[in-house]
Design a protein around this motif. Structure first.
Motif, short mmCIF file in Angstrom:
data_model
loop_
_atom_site.label_atom_id
_atom_site.label_comp_id
_atom_site.label_asym_id
_atom_site.label_seq_id
_atom_site.Cartn_x
_atom_site.Cartn_y
_atom_site.Cartn_z
N GLN A 1 5.71 -1.69 6.82
CA GLN A 1 6.58 -0.97 5.88
C GLN A 1 5.99 -0.94 4.47
O GLN A 1 6.11 0.06 3.76
CB GLN A 1 7.94 -1.68 5.88
N ILE A 2 5.33 -2.02 4.08
CA ILE A 2 4.80 -2.08 2.71
C ILE A 2 3.76 -0.98 2.47
O ILE A 2 3.72 -0.37 1.39
CB ILE A 2 4.22 -3.50 2.38
N ALA A 3 2.95 -0.73 3.51
CA ALA A 3 1.94 0.33 3.36
C ALA A 3 2.61 1.69 3.16
O ALA A 3 2.14 2.52 2.36
CB ALA A 3 1.04 0.36 4.60
N GLU B 1 7.70 -5.61 8.05
CA GLU B 1 7.50 -5.46 6.60
C GLU B 1 6.03 -5.23 6.26
O GLU B 1 5.72 -4.53 5.29
CB GLU B 1 8.03 -6.69 5.87
N GLU C 1 5.75 2.14 1.91
CA GLU C 1 6.45 2.15 0.62
C GLU C 1 5.48 2.33 -0.54
O GLU C 1 5.80 2.99 -1.53
CB GLU C 1 7.25 0.86 0.44
#
Lengths: 403, 242
Positions: B117-119, B114, B121
């Motif tokens: 993934q956050i970067a 995550e 998203e």
């Protein structure tokens, strides 16, 4: 990816406890509103249910619920003679405190004009209505008197033949319905010794009366029971209730009765307003202020909680800024947590309240309007209380991620 | 220079960066007239003792802490002229710059995958596609088996590799690393440095690495050294004697 949910999941124990605390606080706010509604309901239940169009009470008084009101028993016949009046009933109401099974019992006694009024307007949850003129009573369940149980009031013993629910006085005391003669007997019950002393005193006063000196046989009359003496009036009533014939002009009847010098007359709504404005107004203000204070306190506590939660992840927020997260992502993180806190707190308040409020000694009534209003307030304070945290988050520099 | 001025062959160019903290008697010059050029695909090491201004320089180039004066060009685009920003810095960082720090700086409430993934998203990737790419990166860096672990459950080296994956996630044109191998053993440290070189060469990214690890200097194309806020030396790899 929902960052707010991830953060809550990561700190679930702490968040759950915090939400529980906020929920308990909101439950108090909810309960205060419910208590107020309960007081209003208790105050007006009799006026609403007894089915009287007019209340005739002692001149210049506000009626039996506000103060002592005394009217002559023959008023019921006088009122019946007014054009448009279909029925008139005697009404007696007062509160007594007695001991039953070792417990202090406050009872609001209401005298029904039996057989005209057998209490059909009272909703029974067990038993039956009054079927005889003496020694039967219908009691509210809050008094803790069981069906068939007997209780001694004055010199007589009364049997509970019916049980009601939610029939309370303004002060939250359970109501007991008896026939009017029984209500007056209980109210004006005097110990035997006191009666004997009064008779002796009457005789003593007679001996020095000029009338008795002229007619000595009158002194024999003075020693008789009060009921046998034509000069001594029957105990007085609290009020007379009037039911008008259909199509009758209410104002016209009110004008006629208002012209009598010994009584005041109120419409049902007038009596209701007297109760609400006179008796409930201060309670309403007091509870209202408490609610406002508690709501402000809840908002402050929520703001501090959200601020602390923001401080706890300030490094992560700085890091998010560093990797380029736009403000709406950070704002969403804090705002969503605030809303989750508020909404879950509200749900907890409602759920626990449903279990706890029935145990309160006074009735707590949660109306849909009040619940929706509080839900709106909770959403509002959730948003407002998140502002402090948002302000802190907006001001944090991405540099802090490097610290 | 106009706002539209570009220098397309350079990944990074700084001109006379100066950073002054405080004023009057409390004035501290943290960086003075620091200039550097990093071409696309070039890997640059920035050496220097503590307090020499390396991190200040990196913060200025990373558009985190603007210089007092001087210009910063990224991908040939003027982004900072002194304190004046010529673009939305945060959005620019999101799209063009990857950061790696001495400490891994992972978000503690997100799992390893995550964190990467956050970067993605934030840059508009869908969660599904973001997760796929994040897993690929973690696999590439040898930490795919710890994808669902929180940072607190990872070793220092594993955390740093996740941070590297996050920095590479959006295929940035600039990678800035501040002592990224400090928490790694020499073997892992060298692997990370080689990875930077590989990314720089494959993606054409410009990479600046602040490091004290002299054992891996052979990997770098160019070496700068800062001392007392001054960009003092420039050593091409071939002539490096450090």
């Amino acid at each position: 990816m929902n960052l707010a949910a991830k953060d809550i999941q990561h700190n679930f124990g702490r968040f759950a406890l915090t939400t529980l605390g906020v929920g308990m606080l909101l439950m108090v706010v909810m309960g205060m509103g419910g208590i107020y509604r309960g007081i209003v309901e208790d105050a007006t239940i009799l006026v609403d249910r007894v089915g009287a169009d007019l209340w005739i009470v002692q001149r210049n008084t506000k009626g039996p619920f506000a103060e002592v009101s005394r009217v002559q028993p023959n008023l019921v016949h006088r009122v019946l003679a007014v054009p448009g009046v279909q029925a008139s009933r005697e009404f007696a109401y007062y509160t007594i405190q007695r001991e039953n099974r070792g417990k202090q019992l406050r009872i609001a006694v209401l005298g029904l004009s039996w057989p005209t009024d057998k209490g059909e307007w009272v909703t029974l949850i067990a038993g039956r209505l009054l079927t005889q003129n003496h020694f039967e009573m219908i009691v509210d369940e809050s008094l803790g008197i069981h069906l068939g149980e007997t209780i001694k009031l004055g010199k007589e013993t009364y049997t509970a033949v019916g049980i009601t629910k939610g029939m309370l006085s303004l002060n939250g005391d359970g109501l007991a319905f008896v026939t009017l003669p029984d209500a007056l007997a209980i109210q004006f019950d005097t110990p035997g010794e006191s009666i004997r002393l009064e008779r002796a005193a009457r005789e003593g006063r007679g001996e020095v009366s000029e009338l008795v000196l002229k007619q000595p046989t009158l002194l024999d009359q003075a020693a008789k029971p009060s009921g046998d003496l034509p000069a001594i009036a029957r105990p007085q009533l609290s009020a007379v209730l009037v039911t008008l014939a259909s199509g009758t002009d209410l104002d016209q009847v009110v004008n006629i009765i208002s012209g009598w010098g010994d009584v005041s007359v109120y419409t049902k709504e007038g009596q209701r307003q007297l109760l609400l404005k006179g008796m409930v107004e201060k309670v309403r203000r007091q509870i209202g202020l408490f609610r406002v204070l508690l709501t402000v306190i809840a908002a402050i506590i929520m703001a501090l909680i959200l601020y602390t939660m923001t401080l706890d992840k300030i490094h992560s927020i700085a890091l998010l800024k560093l990797i380029g997260a736009p403000n709406r992502v950070i704002l969403g993180l804090i705002m969503q947590q605030a809303l989750v806190l508020g909404v879950l707190g509200y749900c907890i308040a409602y759920t626990i309240g449903q279990k706890v409020f029935p145990m309160f000694p006074r009735r707590v009534i949660l109306t849909q309007t009040d619940l929706l209003q509080l839900a709106g307030i909770v959403l509002l304070i959730s948003v407002v209380s998140s502002l402090l945290g948002i302000w802190k988050a907006m001001n944090v520099s991405p540099n802090e991620a490097l610290a | 220079m106009s706002k539209k001025e570009t220098k397309n062959d350079l990944a990074i160019e700084t001109l006379g960066l100066t950073k002054i903290y405080g004023s009057g008697n409390t004035e501290v010059v943290a960086m003075k007239d620091a200039s550097m050029q990093v071409h696309n695909g070039e890997v640059v090491a920035l050496l220097g003792p503590s307090g020499s201004g390396k991190s200040t320089f990196l913060a200025a180039v990373g558009l985190i802490n603007p210089p007092t004066s001087g210009k910063v060009f990224i991908g040939g685009q003027l982004t900072l002229d002194g304190g004046e920003a010529y673009t939305n810095l945060r959005s620019f960082r999101r799209h063009h710059i990857g950061f790696i720090f001495q400490k891994s700086n992972l978000i503690p409430f997100l799992t390893a995958v995550e964190n990467v993934q956050i970067a993605l998203e934030l840059n508009g990737e869908t969660p599904r596609a973001g997760r796929k790419r994040a897993m690929e990166l973690l696999d590439y860096l040898g930490v795919a088996d710890r994808a669902d672990n929180l940072p607190s459950m990872l070793s220092g080296g594993q955390q740093q590799r996740v941070a590297v994956a996050r920095a590479l996630a959006n295929r940035p044109s600039v990678i800035l690393a501040d002592e990224p191998t400090a928490a790694l053993d020499s073997s892992r440290g060298r692997q990370v440095m080689e990875l930077f070189a590989q990314v720089a060469h494959e993606q054409g990214a410009g990479v600046i690495v602040v490091t004290h690890d002299h054992r891996a200097l052979d990997i770098f194309d160019t070496i700068y050294e800062m001392e007392d806020g001054l960009m003092q030396r420039k050593i091409q790899h071939a002539e490096s004697s450090v």
